[in-house]
Design an enzyme around this catalytic site. Structure first.
Site, PDB file in Angstrom:
ATOM      1  N   SER A 182      79.485  34.275  98.852  1.00 47.95           N
ATOM      2  CA  SER A 182      79.551  34.262  97.388  1.00 47.95           C
ATOM      3  C   SER A 182      78.216  34.055  96.711  1.00 47.95           C
ATOM      4  CB  SER A 182      80.548  33.200  96.920  1.00 47.95           C
ATOM      5  OG  SER A 182      80.178  31.930  97.434  1.00 47.95           O
ATOM      6  N   HIS A 210      85.692  37.433  97.718  1.00 47.04           N
ATOM      7  CA  HIS A 210      84.863  38.337  96.897  1.00 47.04           C
ATOM      8  C   HIS A 210      84.976  39.790  97.333  1.00 47.04           C
ATOM      9  CE1 HIS A 210      82.774  35.580  94.219  1.00 47.04           C
ATOM     10  NE2 HIS A 210      82.915  34.691  95.194  1.00 47.04           N
ATOM     11  N   LYS A 241      89.527  36.671  91.112  1.00 42.71           N
ATOM     12  CA  LYS A 241      88.237  37.344  90.895  1.00 42.71           C
ATOM     13  C   LYS A 241      88.507  38.796  90.493  1.00 42.71           C
ATOM     14  CE  LYS A 241      86.245  33.975  94.034  1.00 42.71           C
ATOM     15  NZ  LYS A 241      85.825  32.981  93.075  1.00 42.71           N
TER      16      LYS A 241
HETATM   17  C1  LIG Z   1      84.159  32.707  99.089  1.00 44.16           C
HETATM   18  C2  LIG Z   1      85.138  32.038  98.184  1.00 44.16           C
HETATM   19  N1  LIG Z   1      86.299  31.601  98.695  1.00 44.16           N
HETATM   20  C3  LIG Z   1      87.222  30.993  97.935  1.00 44.16           C
HETATM   21  C4  LIG Z   1      87.007  30.796  96.584  1.00 44.16           C
HETATM   22  C5  LIG Z   1      88.049  30.102  95.778  1.00 44.16           C
HETATM   23  O1  LIG Z   1      88.785  31.017  95.037  1.00 44.16           O
HETATM   24  P1  LIG Z   1      89.541  30.574  93.710  1.00 44.16           P
HETATM   25  O2  LIG Z   1      88.558  30.658  92.594  1.00 44.16           O
HETATM   26  O3  LIG Z   1      90.668  31.522  93.608  1.00 44.16           O
HETATM   27  O4  LIG Z   1      89.987  29.160  93.921  1.00 44.16           O
HETATM   28  C6  LIG Z   1      85.829  31.245  96.001  1.00 44.16           C
HETATM   29  C7  LIG Z   1      85.615  31.065  94.538  1.00 44.16           C
HETATM   30  O5  LIG Z   1      84.808  30.381  94.063  1.00 44.16           O
HETATM   31  C8  LIG Z   1      84.864  31.863  96.819  1.00 44.16           C
HETATM   32  O6  LIG Z   1      83.711  32.284  96.303  1.00 44.16           O
END
Ligand SMILES: Cc1ncc(COP(=O)(O)O)c(C=O)c1O
Length: 394
Positions: A182, A210, A241
């Site tokens: 991310s 992502h 997202k």
């Molecule tokens: C790689 C990754 N996994 C999981 C999440 C968590 O997702 P959510 O925003 O749906 O809680 C994020 C978000 O920040 C992320 O970037």
């Protein structure tokens, strides 16, 4: 007078302020879209994960409104008591079909999906072999599971192999990576890691937060992009997202999902999504299947913007996705770059330690399918002016 037992927090905040790392929350005063109003300023928005512009897509909006009219605004219960509506089951069915797995369970967020799943399927007798840049929700899941954690350097398959080779025969182990990282926007080496997992008989898990809606056919994610269907035991995706709404999910075998229905703590102990959320997510799957040209537009914009930043001389790291970091090193400099871009009408957040390693502070940009070329050129011009003024580029 009572001494404030939380006074140490005030001291921590003062230290953040002294280092130039204290952040006021930016307030969005309009919809989440490419050009919007933040803190009373009209800005080109490069900060959201709204890759496909679905947060404001008419089909999602309409389905959410219709579900609210028919089913109300909340569910009033956790999934396992009275909070499973037919629309939640429909979403899980649609996602399983889309991801080409036997079954799917939806969680309240991607964070809950990762943390709830890792902690449910592993105990303290297990070992996790995890990329050093995996998301915080994976790290928290590992900690909650009380399994031993072996962290391997970013994308270093040989180091992951050595970690697995050092385990006793028959040791229960999980090999885990992000599909798209991310903060850097690069991809996990899925085919190589799947082979390792197969050689060592360990569980293979990918967090595709992502990548959902971005990579693979119709946005099916990195498992589809790399053609490793059937080789990843636990696939996590988010609905927050590119899907434009809220939530996370795990896709895998029927038994994995049934087990999570019984043991994943966020599923058991936290109220389910409002019907509008489930309905909008179903509409998003329809959009991915019926309007794939949106994904093409995302990639066209991504290529244009990345080439523009690199052409200006910025260090954009090793990104392979619409996430493009502008790496400046020093945390205070990243915050200054972000602030001056904001003053110039571009919203791109500065990110420093501990979210990224010390010395790797950056401004992170994400373009979307719905940015116009004029908006992206406006942003590039601002990056050029501010980057030169701060001595980041010449
Ligand atoms: C790689 C990754 N996994 C999981 C999440 C968590 O997702 P959510 O925003 O749906 O809680 C994020 C978000 O920040 C992320 O970037």
């Amino acid at each position: 007078m009572r001494r404030d037992p939380l006074a140490y927090l005030t001291a921590e905040l003062a230290s953040l302020k002294a280092q130039g790392l204290y952040r006021q929350l930016r307030i969005l005063e309009d919809e989440q879209k490419p050009r919007t109003t933040v803190d009373h300023r009209d800005v080109v928005n490069l900060s959201s994960n709204n890759y496909l512009g679905l947060t404001t897509h008419p089909r999602l909006r309409e389905r959410a409104l219709e579900a609210t009219r028919r089913f109300g605004v909340g569910t009033g219960s956790v999934r396992t008591i009275a909070g499973t509506m037919a629309i939640h089951m429909e979403l899980e069915r649609r996602l399983a079909e889309f991801k080409q797995t036997e079954a799917v369970v939806v969680f309240q967020s991607g964070f809950a999906a990762n943390a709830g799943t890792v902690s449910a399927i592993l105990g303290k007798d297990a070992v996790v072999v995890s990329d050093e840049l995996n998301h915080a929700s994976i790290i928290d899941g590992c900690r909650l599971s009380r399994a031993s954690i072996k962290v391997f350097p970013h994308k270093d398959v040989d180091a992951a192999r050595k970690a697995l080779q050092s385990l006793p025969a028959g040791q229960r182990a999980l090999l885990i990576t992000d599909g798209v990282f991310s903060m850097d926007g690069d991809l996990g080496p899925l085919p190589e890691l799947c082979t390792l997992a197969e050689e060592h008989g360990c569980i293979m898990m990918v967090d595709d937060a992502h990548a959902s809606g971005v990579f693979g056919r119709n946005g099916r994610g990195t498992i589809d992009h790399f053609g490793v269907h059937g080789r990843v035991d636990v696939q996590v995706g988010t609905l927050s997202k590119a899907i434009g709404v809220l939530g996370g999910y795990v896709a895998g075998s029927r038994d994995l999902i049934d087990f999570l229905y019984h043991r994943a703590r966020p599923f058991l102990f936290s109220t389910s999504h409002p019907p509008a959320v489930a309905a909008a997510c179903i509409a998003a799957i329809d959009v991915l299947l019926e309007e794939p040209q949106i994904i093409d537009r995302l990639w066209d914009n991504t290529k244009f913007f990345k080439a523009g930043l690199a052409g200006l001389g910025f260090d954009t790291g090793s990104s392979e996705s619409p996430i493009t970091p502008v790496i400046v090193g020093d945390g205070a400099l990243a915050m200054k770059l972000s602030d001056q871009l904001f003053a110039a009408g571009v919203f791109a957040q500065g990110i420093a330690a501990p979210t990224v390693p010390p010395g790797k502070a950056r401004v992170r940009t994400i373009v979307t399918a719905t940015h116009t070329r004029d908006e992206l050129q406006f942003a590039l011009d601002a990056f050029a002016r501010v980057g030169r003024a701060l001595g980041i580029i010449s």
